[in-house]
Design a protein around this motif. Structure first.
Motif, PDB file in Angstrom:
ATOM      1  N   LEU A 140      13.796  42.189   6.871  1.00  0.00           N
ATOM      2  CA  LEU A 140      13.757  41.011   5.976  1.00  0.00           C
ATOM      3  C   LEU A 140      14.955  40.477   5.708  1.00  0.00           C
ATOM      4  O   LEU A 140      15.251  39.191   5.735  1.00  0.00           O
ATOM      5  CB  LEU A 140      12.548  41.271   4.623  1.00  0.00           C
ATOM      6  N   LEU A 141      15.598  41.263   5.194  1.00  0.00           N
ATOM      7  CA  LEU A 141      16.996  41.103   4.806  1.00  0.00           C
ATOM      8  C   LEU A 141      18.023  40.344   5.824  1.00  0.00           C
ATOM      9  O   LEU A 141      18.618  39.433   5.869  1.00  0.00           O
ATOM     10  CB  LEU A 141      17.924  42.125   4.120  1.00  0.00           C
ATOM     11  N   ARG A 142      18.024  41.096   7.105  1.00  0.00           N
ATOM     12  CA  ARG A 142      18.331  40.484   8.280  1.00  0.00           C
ATOM     13  C   ARG A 142      17.821  39.300   8.532  1.00  0.00           C
ATOM     14  O   ARG A 142      18.690  38.307   9.170  1.00  0.00           O
ATOM     15  CB  ARG A 142      18.609  41.627   9.259  1.00  0.00           C
ATOM     16  N   THR A 154      10.292  32.848   7.129  1.00  0.00           N
ATOM     17  CA  THR A 154       9.379  33.998   7.044  1.00  0.00           C
ATOM     18  C   THR A 154       9.905  35.321   6.405  1.00  0.00           C
ATOM     19  O   THR A 154       9.095  35.889   5.583  1.00  0.00           O
ATOM     20  CB  THR A 154       9.137  34.342   8.601  1.00  0.00           C
ATOM     21  N   ALA A 155      11.170  35.435   6.363  1.00  0.00           N
ATOM     22  CA  ALA A 155      12.031  36.442   5.775  1.00  0.00           C
ATOM     23  C   ALA A 155      11.806  36.256   4.239  1.00  0.00           C
ATOM     24  O   ALA A 155      11.655  37.123   3.385  1.00  0.00           O
ATOM     25  CB  ALA A 155      13.200  36.724   6.362  1.00  0.00           C
ATOM     26  N   LEU A 156      12.254  35.011   3.893  1.00  0.00           N
ATOM     27  CA  LEU A 156      12.116  34.669   2.460  1.00  0.00           C
ATOM     28  C   LEU A 156      10.637  34.903   2.022  1.00  0.00           C
ATOM     29  O   LEU A 156      10.428  35.310   0.535  1.00  0.00           O
ATOM     30  CB  LEU A 156      12.811  33.374   2.260  1.00  0.00           C
ATOM     31  N   ASP A 157       9.746  34.382   2.560  1.00  0.00           N
ATOM     32  CA  ASP A 157       8.410  34.597   2.525  1.00  0.00           C
ATOM     33  C   ASP A 157       8.009  36.135   2.154  1.00  0.00           C
ATOM     34  O   ASP A 157       7.238  36.343   1.169  1.00  0.00           O
ATOM     35  CB  ASP A 157       7.419  33.902   3.243  1.00  0.00           C
ATOM     36  N   GLY A 158       8.637  36.848   2.881  1.00  0.00           N
ATOM     37  CA  GLY A 158       8.212  38.374   2.945  1.00  0.00           C
ATOM     38  C   GLY A 158       9.012  39.019   1.840  1.00  0.00           C
ATOM     39  O   GLY A 158       8.350  39.929   1.141  1.00  0.00           O
ATOM     40  N   PRO A 192      22.055  44.057  -3.998  1.00  0.00           N
ATOM     41  CA  PRO A 192      23.467  43.937  -3.431  1.00  0.00           C
ATOM     42  C   PRO A 192      23.545  42.932  -2.431  1.00  0.00           C
ATOM     43  O   PRO A 192      24.500  42.034  -2.171  1.00  0.00           O
ATOM     44  CB  PRO A 192      24.176  45.157  -3.216  1.00  0.00           C
ATOM     45  N   PHE A 193      22.656  43.271  -1.376  1.00  0.00           N
ATOM     46  CA  PHE A 193      22.735  42.561  -0.177  1.00  0.00           C
ATOM     47  C   PHE A 193      22.253  41.078  -0.271  1.00  0.00           C
ATOM     48  O   PHE A 193      23.073  40.181   0.296  1.00  0.00           O
ATOM     49  CB  PHE A 193      21.609  43.041   0.936  1.00  0.00           C
ATOM     50  N   LEU A 194      21.467  40.819  -1.305  1.00  0.00           N
ATOM     51  CA  LEU A 194      21.226  39.329  -1.668  1.00  0.00           C
ATOM     52  C   LEU A 194      22.339  38.667  -2.018  1.00  0.00           C
ATOM     53  O   LEU A 194      22.593  37.532  -1.570  1.00  0.00           O
ATOM     54  CB  LEU A 194      20.059  39.343  -2.492  1.00  0.00           C
ATOM     55  N   PHE A 195      23.180  39.511  -3.051  1.00  0.00           N
ATOM     56  CA  PHE A 195      24.310  38.625  -3.522  1.00  0.00           C
ATOM     57  C   PHE A 195      25.214  38.362  -2.298  1.00  0.00           C
ATOM     58  O   PHE A 195      25.940  37.472  -2.255  1.00  0.00           O
ATOM     59  CB  PHE A 195      24.989  39.445  -4.555  1.00  0.00           C
ATOM     60  N   ARG A 196      25.563  39.367  -1.319  1.00  0.00           N
ATOM     61  CA  ARG A 196      26.354  39.143  -0.416  1.00  0.00           C
ATOM     62  C   ARG A 196      25.866  37.901   0.467  1.00  0.00           C
ATOM     63  O   ARG A 196      26.630  37.093   0.937  1.00  0.00           O
ATOM     64  CB  ARG A 196      26.557  40.383   0.725  1.00  0.00           C
ATOM     65  N   SER A 203       5.368  51.420   1.876  1.00  0.00           N
ATOM     66  CA  SER A 203       6.662  51.669   2.596  1.00  0.00           C
ATOM     67  C   SER A 203       7.753  50.425   2.588  1.00  0.00           C
ATOM     68  O   SER A 203       7.263  49.505   3.167  1.00  0.00           O
ATOM     69  CB  SER A 203       6.638  52.387   3.798  1.00  0.00           C
ATOM     70  N   ALA A 204       8.954  50.760   2.137  1.00  0.00           N
ATOM     71  CA  ALA A 204       9.794  49.560   2.239  1.00  0.00           C
ATOM     72  C   ALA A 204      10.738  49.836   3.214  1.00  0.00           C
ATOM     73  O   ALA A 204      11.762  49.361   3.484  1.00  0.00           O
ATOM     74  CB  ALA A 204      10.772  49.573   0.983  1.00  0.00           C
ATOM     75  N   ALA A 205      10.315  50.328   4.312  1.00  0.00           N
ATOM     76  CA  ALA A 205      10.982  50.511   5.631  1.00  0.00           C
ATOM     77  C   ALA A 205      11.402  49.360   6.392  1.00  0.00           C
ATOM     78  O   ALA A 205      12.147  49.214   6.938  1.00  0.00           O
ATOM     79  CB  ALA A 205      10.540  51.512   6.642  1.00  0.00           C
ATOM     80  N   ASP A 206      10.523  48.358   6.244  1.00  0.00           N
ATOM     81  CA  ASP A 206      10.495  46.843   6.719  1.00  0.00           C
ATOM     82  C   ASP A 206      11.800  46.117   6.141  1.00  0.00           C
ATOM     83  O   ASP A 206      11.872  44.837   6.419  1.00  0.00           O
ATOM     84  CB  ASP A 206       9.478  46.359   7.003  1.00  0.00           C
TER      85      ASP A 206
END
Length: 682
Positions: free
Chosen positions: A26-28, A40-44, A64-68, A19-22
């Motif tokens: 990671l993006l935040r 850690t988030a980038l590693d994830g 889209p969120f990565l571009f922002r 599941s991609a619920a996490d």
């Protein structure tokens, strides 16, 4: 930055681990104020959302969120986000695809042109490609460093991109960013033929004065990958001079201190060379020169003669890439690598040892230096007993008897590193004085411990290599005393049986035990050992014939075929079963059966077509094939065309993109030895 993120039904999507619920977390995390949380988030993101280059529905939803995030001025570590976006978008660069990069960033995935999600990801990143125009001028040097490659790959107007890269090269103050801009020009040449001529002219103009040495080296490296006809005529001397001049001028890096979290990305950052920019410059050139090994050897000699420790360290690692991929005259560079073992710089010594370790016998020109390091005392020796001292391991692997006293010392330690027995096997008869010590340590292996297998098998390997039949009682102790529930019991019993077989007739004391195993699930290994120890084909043959049947596992069938081959003509009743196995769908089974067909029946007709097919399909089978061809003598003449082609090839047969094995060089050298023997014998 995250407007609308909670409106996405992430829980209905997937990534590599379910599941991609996490993913929102990671993006935040990429925008966290804490460096370790960002890393850690980038590693994830790489580990789950873009695992080994894969694209999932959650990957697409993240774009889209990565571009922002990438466009949010002032956010730290946006360079890594730009690299992630470029990796998700994939690669159009034929060179990258050939080298296994595939735009996969930290992972090593490659793009499947028929995969809709990959195509959608590429389209989505291209749709946002205008952002990269702004990021080339961003206030953060790391962002400016990551942007040129993404700009070239994903912006649809190459003339505009070329103009911007040229402009930024005139105005950019940071050396690392200028390097990335030059790399962007080279990529532009490879991807966009219409703009190639102007970009090549720009690269040529950067190769000479008044530009600084680093920029000139970068331009030469890119020309080597896309316009070899425009390289300087005196390439090697020019590059070595520029390298030495650059090293004299080099100044401490202005990059911020990077975090060192317990992540893959953190580990990769800690492993970077002392002069990562210098490593990148010369690595690019070496990769571009490829099969021009004479130039690369000359270049390595120049690098290894530098007064700068970082230059020499980089050269050692680049030599590793050369030796792993190409068959070339390596005595001089190996000797120069050996000289680095006397350095006071630990990073350089460790690099040199690492390279010499996988060269095995090719490390002989550095053996004197290795021996001196082994004998030098604790200040240059690795501490502890978990692993074997690497200089000692390298010395033993090149077959140098000077390793024997130090290995004896290792065998007397309270705990023996597991690889010791395997290493001793490379010394041949010179290791005979170690046999009694191996026997003593085998006698100390507990019978029912979780680490019984790990401790016993390397010692058994060493004893078998030395044919030390005096250790039969210790081998039988393990055979009789190992409890049925022991972890890896079957693998241990097989290893024990193989060792008794290696002892040959000297292990007659073990015959009753081996006979008892003929009805056990270890029957194949026991039968092969019994043949070697007693020569009783009457008891052995039915077991091995039965093991060729489909209900046995593939490993047992191959082992049985090998054992039948060693029986020779006495295994004639096995010929029908071996012929069936030679038609198996599995290439290793076919090859093993074909070898046995020759050894048992002596008829090359059913053998050589199997060999030819396996040679083409799986290079890893070539060692088995050439070993059999040596035994075949004149009967193998119809195969000599492939043998000659192999000997003429400058590239190692196991060389591949995206990885290497610890024994690839050794196995290639053994293959070449057998190829020469095949031709010399006829």
């Amino acid at each position: 930055m995250f407007r609308g993120i909670d409106d996405v039904d992430w829980a209905s999507m997937e990534h590599a681990y379910g599941s991609a619920a996490d993913v929102p977390e990671l993006l935040r995390g990429l925008a966290s104020s804490l460096p370790q949380e960002r890393e850690t988030a980038l590693d994830g993101m790489y580990g789950a959302v873009h695992h080994q280059g894969d694209v999932y529905d959650s990957t697409l939803a993240s774009i889209p969120f990565l571009f922002r995030l990438a466009g949010h001025a002032g956010l730290p570590d946006r360079g890594g986000i730009v690299e992630l976006l470029a990796s998700i978008g994939g690669s159009d660069d034929a060179d990258d695809l050939e080298n296994g990069a595939g735009g996969a960033g930290v992972g090593e995935g490659t793009e499947d042109p028929g995969d809709d999600k990959h195509a959608m990801a590429r389209a989505a990143v291209r749709a946002g490609g205008a952002l990269f125009l702004d990021l080339v001028r961003d206030g953060d040097p790391e962002v400016r460093r990551a942007a040129p490659s993404a700009l070239v790959r994903f912006h649809g107007e190459p003339p505009l991109v070329l103009a911007l890269l040229s402009e930024r090269l005139r105005d950019e103050p940071e050396d690392g960013v200028r390097l990335a801009l030059v790399e962007g020009l080279g990529l532009l040449v490879r991807l966009h033929g219409g703009s190639a001529a102007l970009a090549v002219d720009c690269l040529v103009s950067l190769c000479g004065p008044p530009h600084d040495p680093g920029l000139r080296l970068a331009a030469i490296g890119q020309l080597a990958s896309c316009a070899t006809d425009r390289l300087p005529a005196d390439l090697v001397s020019t590059v070595v001079t520029l390298l030495h001049t650059r090293s004299q001028r080099i100044r401490p890096s202005s990059e911020p201190v990077r975090t060192s979290s317990d992540t893959l990305i953190g580990s990769l950052r800690r492993m970077r060379a002392a002069d990562e920019e210098g490593a990148r410059l010369l690595r690019t050139l070496h990769q571009a020169l490829g099969a021009r090994t004479a130039d690369r050897i000359a270049l390595l000699k120049g690098q290894l003669s530098s007064q700068n420790t970082a230059d020499r360290c980089n050269a050692v690692w680049m030599a590793a890439g050369l030796f792993r991929e190409w068959r070339t005259a390596n005595e001089e560079p190996v000797a120069l690598i050996g000289e680095q073992l006397g350095s006071d710089e630990e990073r350089l010594r460790c690099a040199a040892v690492s390279v010499l370790e996988f060269l095995f016998t090719l490390a002989a020109p550095a053996a004197d230096r290795l021996a001196a390091l082994v004998e030098s005392g604790p200040e240059f020796r690795e501490r502890g007993t978990a692993t074997l001292d690497r200089p000692l391991k390298a010395l033993a692997r090149c077959g140098d008897a000077r390793a024997v006293p130090a290995l004896a010392e290792v065998l007397r330690r309270p705990a023996v590193p597991n690889e010791t027995g395997y290493t001793i096997g490379h010394l041949g008869p010179a290791a005979a004085p170690l046999a009694s010590l191996l026997r003593q340590r085998l006698a100390e292996v507990p019978l029912g411990s979780p680490d019984t297998y790990d401790r016993a098998v390397p010692l058994l390997f060493g004893l078998g290599a030395l044919r030390y039949a005096e250790a039969v009682p210790e081998v039988l102790r393990l055979l009789h005393g190992t409890p049925p529930e022991l972890r890896l019991r079957d693998a241990l019993v097989n290893a024990l049986a193989r060792t008794l077989g290696a002892f040959g007739p000297g292990a007659r004391e073990a015959v009753p035990t081996l006979r008892n195993l003929l009805t056990d699930r270890n029957a194949v290994a026991a039968a092969d050992a019994l043949r070697s120890v007693e020569g009783d084909t009457e008891a052995v043959l039915p077991v091995l014939l039965g093991a060729l049947a489909p209900e046995w596992d593939a490993g047992s069938r191959r082992t049985a075929a090998d054992a039948l081959g060693r029986m020779g003509a006495a295994a004639t009743p096995a010929l029908p079963g071996l012929r069936r196995l030679a038609e198996s769908a599995e290439v290793w089974e076919r090859t093993a059966a074909a070898c046995a067909l020759w050894d048992v029946g002596g008829d090359p007709e059913p053998v050589l077509p199997v060999f030819r097919d396996a040679w083409r399909l799986n290079p890893y089978t070539r060692g088995m094939i050439t070993a059999c061809l040596v035994r075949m003598g004149g009967a193998g003449v119809p195969f000599h065309d492939l043998v000659r082609t192999e000997l003429d090839s400058p590239r190692r047969h196991r060389a591949r993109s995206g990885g290497h094995g610890s024994h690839d060089v050794l196995d290639d050298e053994l293959l070449l030895r057998d190829c020469r023997a095949i031709l010399e014998a006829t």
